[in-house]
Design an enzyme around this catalytic site. Structure first.
Site, PDB file in Angstrom:
ATOM      1  N   ASP A 136       1.029  -0.950  -0.164  1.00 61.91           N
ATOM      2  CA  ASP A 136       0.141   0.434   0.224  1.00 61.91           C
ATOM      3  C   ASP A 136       0.801   0.904  -0.215  1.00 61.91           C
ATOM      4  OD1 ASP A 136      -2.363   0.871  -0.504  1.00 61.91           O
ATOM      5  OD2 ASP A 136      -2.416   1.334   1.952  1.00 61.91           O
ATOM      6  N   ASN A 175     -10.101  -3.095  -5.755  1.00 64.50           N
ATOM      7  CA  ASN A 175      -9.615  -2.273  -6.860  1.00 64.50           C
ATOM      8  C   ASN A 175     -10.287  -2.330  -7.948  1.00 64.50           C
ATOM      9  OD1 ASN A 175      -6.248  -3.084  -5.511  1.00 64.50           O
ATOM     10  ND2 ASN A 175      -8.066  -1.491  -5.033  1.00 64.50           N
TER      11      ASN A 175
HETATM   12  C1  IPE Z   1      -0.477   0.359  -4.203  1.00 59.37           C
HETATM   13  O1  IPE Z   1      -0.635   1.265  -3.364  1.00 59.37           O
HETATM   14  C2  IPE Z   1      -2.303  -0.751  -3.625  1.00 59.37           C
HETATM   15  C3  IPE Z   1      -2.372  -1.506  -5.086  1.00 59.37           C
HETATM   16  C4  IPE Z   1      -4.193  -1.550  -5.861  1.00 59.37           C
HETATM   17  C5  IPE Z   1      -1.386  -1.736  -6.085  1.00 59.37           C
HETATM   18  P1  IPE Z   1      -2.300   2.102  -3.616  1.00 59.37           P
HETATM   19  O2  IPE Z   1      -2.980   2.617  -5.249  1.00 59.37           O
HETATM   20  O3  IPE Z   1      -3.390   1.638  -2.880  1.00 59.37           O
HETATM   21  O4  IPE Z   1      -1.701   3.782  -2.708  1.00 59.37           O
HETATM   22  P2  IPE Z   1      -2.997   4.572  -1.604  1.00 59.37           P
HETATM   23  O5  IPE Z   1      -3.469   4.160  -0.892  1.00 59.37           O
HETATM   24  O6  IPE Z   1      -3.077   5.725  -2.838  1.00 59.37           O
HETATM   25  O7  IPE Z   1      -1.424   5.476  -1.161  1.00 59.37           O
HETATM   26 MG    MG Z   2      -4.033   2.117  -0.740  1.00 58.86          MG
END
Ligand code: IPE
Ligand code: MG
Length: 225
Positions: free
Chosen positions: A2, A50
């Site tokens: 993350d 996601n």
């Molecule tokens: C990576 O970080 C997680 C994935 C879905 C690949 P994020 O995209 O959640 O990053 P933040 O939380 O916005 O900083």
């Molecule tokens: Mg995130």
């Protein structure tokens, strides 16, 4: 994994460049885990939730997955890493799916470490899928409901045959499980790192392992003598 978006934001960059930078951390952590003698490394790369991000971000993430699968296959094979991709893979578009199949096929038999890439995965979806699979077996007359115990349920999960994780590392300082391996994490030790995923390196991994080694794991029992 993350913190990619925040990493990019802080530099005034578009989010997808944070994701791209995150690939380097994957490499670092895979190599660090190999050196540390870790047998199973599981990376939560893309969650069921996601899919609800803006389409261009989803496309960028899928593109990176494809790129990673195509570029890293040879090196991972050389290192003895056996890659498994776990999740609802039917939702992934065909070209990415083919790249995923290529890395899985191309690394099969690796004995140094198992790398689970969780894609289109969520803990609840996995538990529901297991419930459905078991219900189906009951309906077919192949399973008695009374036989459903911890072991039988575990076998119906994507992680069938693997030990429960010893350590969960959450990056970017968030104190949440975020729908990850809800069944398997029952007694897993948690390590929250403030480091954003693109900055997370082998030293951060080793710090997490050091932290883990200081834990007294009791599994609900009394301390060992
Ligand atoms: C990576 O970080 C997680 C994935 C879905 C690949 P994020 O995209 O959640 O990053 P933040 O939380 O916005 O900083
Ligand atoms: Mg995130």
């Amino acid at each position: 994994m993350d913190g990619n978006g925040r990493w990019a934001n802080r530099r005034g960059l578009p989010r997808h460049l944070g994701h791209r930078e995150g690939i380097k951390s994957v490499r670092e952590v895979v190599e660090g885990a190999l050196d540390a003698g870790i047998q199973v490394l599981t990376l939560f790369a893309f969650s069921t939730e996601n899919w609800d991000r803006p389409p261009q971000e989803v496309t960028a993430l899928m593109g990176l997955l494809k790129l990673y699968a195509l570029k890293e296959r040879i090196e991972l094979r050389r290192q003895g890493v056996e890659v498994h991709v776990l999740g609802d893979l039917d939702r992934i578009e065909p070209a990415t799916r083919r790249a995923v199949d290529t890395i899985v096929d191309g690394t099969r038999g690796g004995t140094a470490m198992r790398l689970n890439l969780m894609i289109s995965y969520s803990g609840r979806a996995e538990v529901l899928r297991a419930a459905r699979l078991l219900a189906e077996r009951v309906r077919e007359g192949d399973l008695d409901p009374d036989e459903i115990d911890d072991a039988v349920f575990s076998e119906a999960l994507f992680t069938d045959g693997q030990p429960d994780p010893d350590l969960l590392i959450r990056t970017s300082g968030e104190h949440r499980i975020s729908n990850f391996m809800l069944w398997q994490l029952a007694y897993t030790e948690l390590h929250i790192s403030p480091v954003l995923w693109p900055d997370f390196d082998r030293e951060d991994l080793f710090a997490a392992v050091d932290d883990y080694q200081k834990r007294d794991r009791r599994f609900g029992r009394v301390p060992s003598a």
